[in-house]
Design an enzyme around this catalytic site. Structure first.
Site, short mmCIF file in Angstrom:
data_model
loop_
_atom_site.label_atom_id
_atom_site.label_comp_id
_atom_site.label_asym_id
_atom_site.label_seq_id
_atom_site.Cartn_x
_atom_site.Cartn_y
_atom_site.Cartn_z
N GLU A 134 120.37 28.59 39.01
CA GLU A 134 120.32 27.62 40.11
C GLU A 134 119.10 27.76 41.03
O GLU A 134 119.12 27.33 42.17
CB GLU A 134 121.62 27.65 40.92
CG GLU A 134 122.81 27.30 40.05
CD GLU A 134 124.03 26.85 40.82
OE1 GLU A 134 124.05 26.99 42.05
OE2 GLU A 134 124.95 26.35 40.17
N GLU A 249 128.98 26.78 34.15
CA GLU A 249 129.95 26.93 35.23
C GLU A 249 130.67 25.62 35.43
O GLU A 249 130.03 24.59 35.60
CB GLU A 249 129.28 27.26 36.58
CG GLU A 249 128.78 28.66 36.73
CD GLU A 249 128.17 28.90 38.12
OE1 GLU A 249 128.68 28.37 39.11
OE2 GLU A 249 127.17 29.62 38.16
#
Ligand SMILES: *[C@@H]1O[C@H](CO)[C@@H](O)[C@H](O)[C@H]1NC(C)=O
Ligand SMILES: *[C@@H]1O[C@H](CO)[C@@H](O)[C@H](O)[C@H]1NC(C)=O
Ligand SMILES: *[C@@H]1O[C@H](CO)[C@@H](O)[C@H](O)[C@H]1NC(C)=O
Ligand SMILES: *[C@@H]1O[C@H](CO)[C@@H](O)[C@H](O)[C@H]1NC(C)=O
Ligand SMILES: *[C@@H]1O[C@H](CO)[C@@H](O)[C@H](O)[C@H]1NC(C)=O
Ligand SMILES: *[C@@H]1O[C@H](CO)[C@@H](O)[C@H](O)[C@H]1NC(C)=O
Ligand SMILES: *[C@@H]1O[C@H](CO)[C@@H](O)[C@H](O)[C@H]1NC(C)=O
Length: 391
Positions: A134, A249
């Site tokens: 991220e 995720e």
């Protein structure tokens, strides 16, 4: 082929999923109490996830966030999850922490040490390596305005990927796919299109729970979770071109605050698993968020079997035909002002302690200053920032 056996047994009521796609969970470096995990903790966790009652397959893979055992950063030692994975025959999607650093030398040193120490027992389990988590989201305008923490730009990540390929070229991991994990909004951002050329796969973090409306135009009630997920996934797959997309995720919290129209509960988490999970297990490599939480600062708890006893909080059995809720009248645009983005934060559990992340959770331990989004910021901006790092 115990899978086929399972499939036969379960055929009438439920479906088992194809065996060639990894089924796994994320696994952070600390417990939900912030305690650094040791080999025994990882072993317990990895053993438990392989015997989850009702699961549509054997969850024998994990995604990690760093190669480095916390507190050994000055002279990096392999994270103790590696030895636990060998003991429990758990496949590994390795993670390298790449934010707030000028080099991935420490991550690579720990990895080289593991290759040398454990040899084939270790390298045979490694199914992929994610250089970063991220970082693009955190360095984007949204990430910055959400105070999501230190990120890294595509050019920096590209260099780290090159460094990784070079260092592993003479090792047993030379053919291991090297990718990067980021939010789906980072992958679909046209500014990052060139970066996609640098990776072998795209790890996508997608949380319909945190999508408050701006990106997809549906409110984030659990009834809309499937169409939101599918829209985001389709956009990611389109951006990926011919590169594979892995789900790195996703999940729905069981407890914590309501996020716009998204309500945490066991019932909603079960609905999410049965609609989104059951649709994608066996279709794409999937690393669910999460068997056991690992971020004390995260108000939302996603853990589906926090006691690590193989007993889930809700029904994990998949229906024979996955239920899909399609958009309907219930899917009007959110009237709330959110800028949803799925994402996750970052972190360094020893970090500055700047606040309570909302979302899934950082607690990292290797590099990268952990600056979680404060609850106030999140509520005010109605933006979402899941913290991924540790989980
Ligand atoms: C898109 O990516 C660029 C480059 O990483 C970044 O500067 C920009 O903020 C991103 N846009 C959004 C909306 O996140
Ligand atoms: C919802 O928002 C999307 C994107 O902004 C827009 O294209 C769509 O027309 C909107 N739908 C409704 C029912 O307002
Ligand atoms: C996503 O793509 C699949 C396969 O092409 C298609 O069947 C589905 O309708 C798409 N969903 C959305 C929401 O675009
Ligand atoms: C669990 O979910 C499956 C699939 O929806 C269903 O067939 C089964 O009856 C459920 N089990 C329980 C105990 O509710
Ligand atoms: C969404 O984010 C953009 C860019 O950060 C900002 O300009 C806009 O005001 C935000 N919209 C809402 C509704 O918060
Ligand atoms: C974690 O963050 C703290 C505070 O920013 C910093 O002092 C420490 O060096 C960081 N640890 C690592 C391993 O990066
Ligand atoms: C974090 O949350 C705890 C408990 O909700 C609260 O006491 C504390 O003040 C919060 N810290 C920050 C920095 O917001």
């Amino acid at each position: 082929m115990r899978f086929s056996t399972l499939a036969v047994v379960a055929a009438s009521a439920a479906s088992a999923v194809a065996e060639d796609k990894y089924l796994g969970f994320n696994s952070g470096a600390t417990t939900d109490a912030g305690v650094i995990k040791k080999q025994a903790d990882f072993e317990k966790e990895f053993a438990a996830q392989q015997k989850l009652t009702g699961a549509p397959g054997v969850f024998n893979a994990v995604r990690l966030y760093t190669n480095i055992q916390p507190t050994t950063e000055s002279s990096p030692e392999p994270i103790e999850a590696f030895a636990a994975a060998i003991k429990t025959k758990t496949k590994l999607l390795l993670g390298m922490w790449t934010s707030g650093t000028k080099s991935v030398d420490g991550e690579l040193s720990a990895l080289e040490k593991a290759i040398k120490t454990y040899g084939k027992d270790f390298t045979d389990l490694v199914v992929g390596i994610s250089v970063g988590s991220e970082d693009l989201y955190r360095s984007s305008a949204d990430g910055v305005s959400n105070k999501a923490g230190v990120g890294a730009e595509a050019s920096v990540l590209t260099q780290f990927i090159k460094d990784t390929r070079a260092r592993l070229s003479g090792t047993a991991l030379k053919n291991t796919p090297i990718g990067h994990v980021d939010t789906w909004t980072a992958w679909t951002n046209s500014s990052n299109a060139e970066f996609i050329e640098a990776v072998d796969f795209l790890g996508a973090d997608l949380y319909p729970y945190y999508e408050s409306g701006a990106n997809i135009g549906l409110n984030n009630a659990v009834e809309n979770a499937f169409p939101i997920f599918e829209t985001a996934m389709n956009a990611t797959i389109k951006a990926a071109g011919n590169k594979p997309v892995w789900i790195t995720e996703t999940g729905w919290p069981t407890t914590g605050p309501t996020w716009n129209s998204a309500v945490p509960s066991n019932k909603n988490a079960e609905k999410y698993w049965q609609e989104v999970g059951c649709q994608y297990f066996g279709q794409l490599h999937t690393f669910w968020y999460i068997q056991r939480d690992s971020n004390p600062d995260n108000e939302m708890k996603f853990g589906l079997s926090p006691k690590l006893d193989g007993t889930p909080l809700y029904n994990l059995t998949c229906p024979s035909v996955p239920k899909k809720t399609t958009s309907s009248s219930s899917t009007s645009n959110s009237t709330s002002s959110g800028n949803g983005t799925s994402t996750t934060g970052s972190g360094n559990s020893t970090g500055s302690g700047s606040a309570n992340s909302s979302t899934s959770a950082p607690e990292g331990v290797s590099a990268g200053a952990f600056t979680a989004v404060s609850k106030t910021t999140l509520v005010l901006s109605a933006v979402f920032a899941v913290a991924a790092w540790m989980l």
